[in-house]
Design a protein around this motif. Structure first.
Motif, PDB file in Angstrom:
ATOM      1  N   ASP A  24      56.281  -1.580 -84.883  1.00 59.10           N
ATOM      2  CA  ASP A  24      56.880  -1.117 -86.133  1.00 59.10           C
ATOM      3  C   ASP A  24      56.225  -1.775 -87.345  1.00 59.10           C
ATOM      4  OD1 ASP A  24      58.624   0.636 -84.922  1.00 59.10           O
ATOM      5  OD2 ASP A  24      60.300  -0.766 -84.897  1.00 59.10           O
ATOM      6  N   THR A  25      55.867  -3.025 -87.209  1.00 60.55           N
ATOM      7  CA  THR A  25      55.255  -3.752 -88.319  1.00 60.55           C
ATOM      8  C   THR A  25      53.886  -3.200 -88.676  1.00 60.55           C
ATOM      9  OG1 THR A  25      56.426  -5.776 -87.687  1.00 60.55           O
ATOM     10  CG2 THR A  25      54.490  -6.031 -89.102  1.00 60.55           C
ATOM     11  N   PHE A  26      53.061  -2.948 -87.664  1.00 62.54           N
ATOM     12  CA  PHE A  26      51.684  -2.554 -87.927  1.00 62.54           C
ATOM     13  C   PHE A  26      51.450  -1.049 -87.927  1.00 62.54           C
ATOM     14  CE2 PHE A  26      51.201  -6.899 -86.141  1.00 62.54           C
ATOM     15  CZ  PHE A  26      50.737  -7.492 -87.298  1.00 62.54           C
ATOM     16  N   LEU A  27      52.345  -0.278 -87.313  1.00 60.78           N
ATOM     17  CA  LEU A  27      52.125   1.162 -87.230  1.00 60.78           C
ATOM     18  C   LEU A  27      52.972   1.953 -88.209  1.00 60.78           C
ATOM     19  CD1 LEU A  27      51.879   1.507 -83.343  1.00 60.78           C
ATOM     20  CD2 LEU A  27      50.024   1.236 -85.013  1.00 60.78           C
ATOM     21  N   GLY A  28      54.033   1.386 -88.661  1.00 61.55           N
ATOM     22  CA  GLY A  28      54.867   2.073 -89.638  1.00 61.55           C
ATOM     23  C   GLY A  28      55.784   3.100 -89.010  1.00 61.55           C
ATOM     24  N   ASP A  29      56.606   3.714 -89.861  1.00 55.05           N
ATOM     25  CA  ASP A  29      57.622   4.657 -89.396  1.00 55.05           C
ATOM     26  C   ASP A  29      57.140   6.100 -89.360  1.00 55.05           C
ATOM     27  OD1 ASP A  29      59.457   2.602 -89.119  1.00 55.05           O
ATOM     28  OD2 ASP A  29      60.186   2.815 -91.190  1.00 55.05           O
ATOM     29  N   ASP A  30      55.957   6.376 -89.901  1.00 56.40           N
ATOM     30  CA  ASP A  30      55.492   7.753 -89.983  1.00 56.40           C
ATOM     31  C   ASP A  30      54.785   8.236 -88.720  1.00 56.40           C
ATOM     32  OD1 ASP A  30      53.403   6.004 -90.451  1.00 56.40           O
ATOM     33  OD2 ASP A  30      52.348   7.364 -91.818  1.00 56.40           O
ATOM     34  N   GLN A  31      54.741   7.419 -87.686  1.00 57.38           N
ATOM     35  CA  GLN A  31      54.078   7.762 -86.427  1.00 57.38           C
ATOM     36  C   GLN A  31      55.082   8.376 -85.450  1.00 57.38           C
ATOM     37  OE1 GLN A  31      50.757   7.147 -85.908  1.00 57.38           O
ATOM     38  NE2 GLN A  31      50.503   6.177 -87.899  1.00 57.38           N
ATOM     39  N   THR A  32      54.595   9.269 -84.607  1.00 55.83           N
ATOM     40  CA  THR A  32      55.463   9.826 -83.563  1.00 55.83           C
ATOM     41  C   THR A  32      55.674   8.768 -82.481  1.00 55.83           C
ATOM     42  OG1 THR A  32      53.646  10.694 -82.225  1.00 55.83           O
ATOM     43  CG2 THR A  32      54.536  12.139 -83.960  1.00 55.83           C
ATOM     44  N   THR A  33      56.705   8.956 -81.698  1.00 57.09           N
ATOM     45  CA  THR A  33      56.993   8.017 -80.611  1.00 57.09           C
ATOM     46  C   THR A  33      55.823   7.952 -79.636  1.00 57.09           C
ATOM     47  OG1 THR A  33      59.347   8.505 -80.809  1.00 57.09           O
ATOM     48  CG2 THR A  33      58.620   7.461 -78.769  1.00 57.09           C
ATOM     49  N   ARG A  34      55.226   9.083 -79.361  1.00 66.13           N
ATOM     50  CA  ARG A  34      54.084   9.116 -78.438  1.00 66.13           C
ATOM     51  C   ARG A  34      52.900   8.324 -79.004  1.00 66.13           C
ATOM     52  NH1 ARG A  34      51.446  13.916 -75.010  1.00 66.13           N
ATOM     53  NH2 ARG A  34      49.473  12.875 -74.604  1.00 66.13           N
ATOM     54  N   THR A  35      52.613   8.497 -80.277  1.00 64.95           N
ATOM     55  CA  THR A  35      51.503   7.775 -80.911  1.00 64.95           C
ATOM     56  C   THR A  35      51.767   6.271 -80.896  1.00 64.95           C
ATOM     57  OG1 THR A  35      51.041   9.668 -82.328  1.00 64.95           O
ATOM     58  CG2 THR A  35      50.141   7.556 -83.020  1.00 64.95           C
ATOM     59  N   VAL A  36      52.994   5.881 -81.179  1.00 68.64           N
ATOM     60  CA  VAL A  36      53.348   4.455 -81.152  1.00 68.64           C
ATOM     61  C   VAL A  36      53.173   3.899 -79.744  1.00 68.64           C
ATOM     62  CG1 VAL A  36      55.248   2.803 -81.403  1.00 68.64           C
ATOM     63  CG2 VAL A  36      54.885   4.561 -83.146  1.00 68.64           C
ATOM     64  N   ALA A  37      53.632   4.640 -78.735  1.00 68.09           N
ATOM     65  CA  ALA A  37      53.513   4.184 -77.347  1.00 68.09           C
ATOM     66  C   ALA A  37      52.043   4.079 -76.933  1.00 68.09           C
ATOM     67  CB  ALA A  37      54.255   5.130 -76.410  1.00 68.09           C
ATOM     68  N   GLU A  38      51.234   5.071 -77.279  1.00 68.64           N
ATOM     69  CA  GLU A  38      49.811   5.043 -76.918  1.00 68.64           C
ATOM     70  C   GLU A  38      49.082   3.897 -77.621  1.00 68.64           C
ATOM     71  OE1 GLU A  38      48.463   8.952 -77.976  1.00 68.64           O
ATOM     72  OE2 GLU A  38      49.104   9.824 -76.055  1.00 68.64           O
ATOM     73  N   THR A  39      49.345   3.708 -78.896  1.00 71.01           N
ATOM     74  CA  THR A  39      48.684   2.634 -79.645  1.00 71.01           C
ATOM     75  C   THR A  39      49.149   1.276 -79.142  1.00 71.01           C
ATOM     76  OG1 THR A  39      48.542   4.089 -81.567  1.00 71.01           O
ATOM     77  CG2 THR A  39      48.196   1.735 -81.951  1.00 71.01           C
ATOM     78  N   THR A  40      50.423   1.162 -78.800  1.00 70.61           N
ATOM     79  CA  THR A  40      50.938  -0.097 -78.254  1.00 70.61           C
ATOM     80  C   THR A  40      50.262  -0.410 -76.924  1.00 70.61           C
ATOM     81  OG1 THR A  40      53.050   0.197 -79.378  1.00 70.61           O
ATOM     82  CG2 THR A  40      53.007  -1.344 -77.517  1.00 70.61           C
ATOM     83  N   PHE A  41      50.112   0.605 -76.067  1.00 73.03           N
ATOM     84  CA  PHE A  41      49.411   0.404 -74.794  1.00 73.03           C
ATOM     85  C   PHE A  41      47.985  -0.088 -75.043  1.00 73.03           C
ATOM     86  CE2 PHE A  41      46.359   2.113 -71.736  1.00 73.03           C
ATOM     87  CZ  PHE A  41      46.749   1.421 -70.604  1.00 73.03           C
ATOM     88  N   ARG A  42      47.317   0.515 -75.986  1.00 69.20           N
ATOM     89  CA  ARG A  42      45.936   0.122 -76.295  1.00 69.20           C
ATOM     90  C   ARG A  42      45.876  -1.295 -76.861  1.00 69.20           C
ATOM     91  NH1 ARG A  42      45.006   5.937 -78.916  1.00 69.20           N
ATOM     92  NH2 ARG A  42      44.570   7.062 -76.978  1.00 69.20           N
ATOM     93  N   ALA A  43      46.811  -1.627 -77.735  1.00 69.58           N
ATOM     94  CA  ALA A  43      46.852  -2.988 -78.291  1.00 69.58           C
ATOM     95  C   ALA A  43      47.139  -4.009 -77.192  1.00 69.58           C
ATOM     96  CB  ALA A  43      47.903  -3.075 -79.397  1.00 69.58           C
ATOM     97  N   VAL A  44      48.020  -3.654 -76.266  1.00 71.54           N
ATOM     98  CA  VAL A  44      48.317  -4.536 -75.135  1.00 71.54           C
ATOM     99  C   VAL A  44      47.066  -4.717 -74.272  1.00 71.54           C
ATOM    100  CG1 VAL A  44      49.630  -4.695 -72.962  1.00 71.54           C
ATOM    101  CG2 VAL A  44      50.797  -4.130 -75.097  1.00 71.54           C
ATOM    102  N   SER A  45      46.307  -3.642 -74.081  1.00 73.57           N
ATOM    103  CA  SER A  45      45.086  -3.763 -73.272  1.00 73.57           C
ATOM    104  C   SER A  45      44.072  -4.680 -73.950  1.00 73.57           C
ATOM    105  CB  SER A  45      44.483  -2.391 -72.973  1.00 73.57           C
ATOM    106  OG  SER A  45      43.881  -1.810 -74.103  1.00 73.57           O
ATOM    107  N   VAL A  46      43.968  -4.614 -75.271  1.00 75.90           N
ATOM    108  CA  VAL A  46      43.053  -5.504 -76.004  1.00 75.90           C
ATOM    109  C   VAL A  46      43.526  -6.950 -75.902  1.00 75.90           C
ATOM    110  CG1 VAL A  46      42.177  -6.116 -78.290  1.00 75.90           C
ATOM    111  CG2 VAL A  46      42.255  -3.729 -77.598  1.00 75.90           C
TER     112      VAL A  46
END
Length: 155
Positions: free
Chosen positions: A108-130
């Motif tokens: 929520d801090t870095f992606l903001g509220d304007d993202q879809t739930t799917r986009t947040v989940a995908e980006t979170t997965f990618r950030a976790v992988s990094v």
């Protein structure tokens, strides 16, 4: 004359996972709260994320069994042919980053509220992988260092 290499006990203990957790969280923290990691994750493709996961598995296996001459994957307890120590390392590596990301509300801090739930989940997965690339190094290092100290003390 063939030299025998010393062997660690085959038994994988809860203390081994605790050591991995310490190392995993130690190196995961700074990457979970870095905006650059979340920006990078937002720009990664699915293939890059998969490649990063494969790198984490490779680093983990290499650190546990290739870099440590006293440990042999075939001598350890396993589940379906995969060493329990390695399974624990992967759970810790990805889990510590994911847990910190959620506890610190990083998506929520870095992606903001304007993202879809799917986009947040995908980006979170990618950030976790990094973040896991660094977490696995800390977890495997702690496992190896503490195990050597414990073995020398007769534990």
């Amino acid at each position: 004359m063939k030299l025998r290499r010393p062997r660690r006990p085959r038994q994988f203990r809860l203390a081994d996972s605790a050591q991995q957790i310490v190392g995993g969280f130690l190196l995961a923290g700074p990457f979970v709260v870095t905006e650059e990691v979340w920006t990078l994750a937002g720009n990664m493709s699915d293939w890059q994320a998969l490649g990063t996961v494969i790198v984490v598995f490779g680093i983990g296996y290499g650190a546990l069994y290739a870099a440590d001459a006293t440990r042999d994957a075939e001598d350890e307890q396993d589940v379906a042919g995969v060493p329990v120590r390695f399974i624990s390392l992967m759970i810790v590596s990805f889990g510590s980053v994911a847990l910190l990301a959620l506890l610190l509300d990083a998506p929520d801090t870095f992606l903001g509220d304007d993202q879809t739930t799917r986009t947040v989940a995908e980006t979170t997965f990618r950030a976790v992988s990094v973040g896991s690339v660094f977490s696995v190094v800390g977890a495997a290092t702690a496992d190896s260092l503490f195990a050597k100290n414990g073995a020398s003390n007769g534990d």
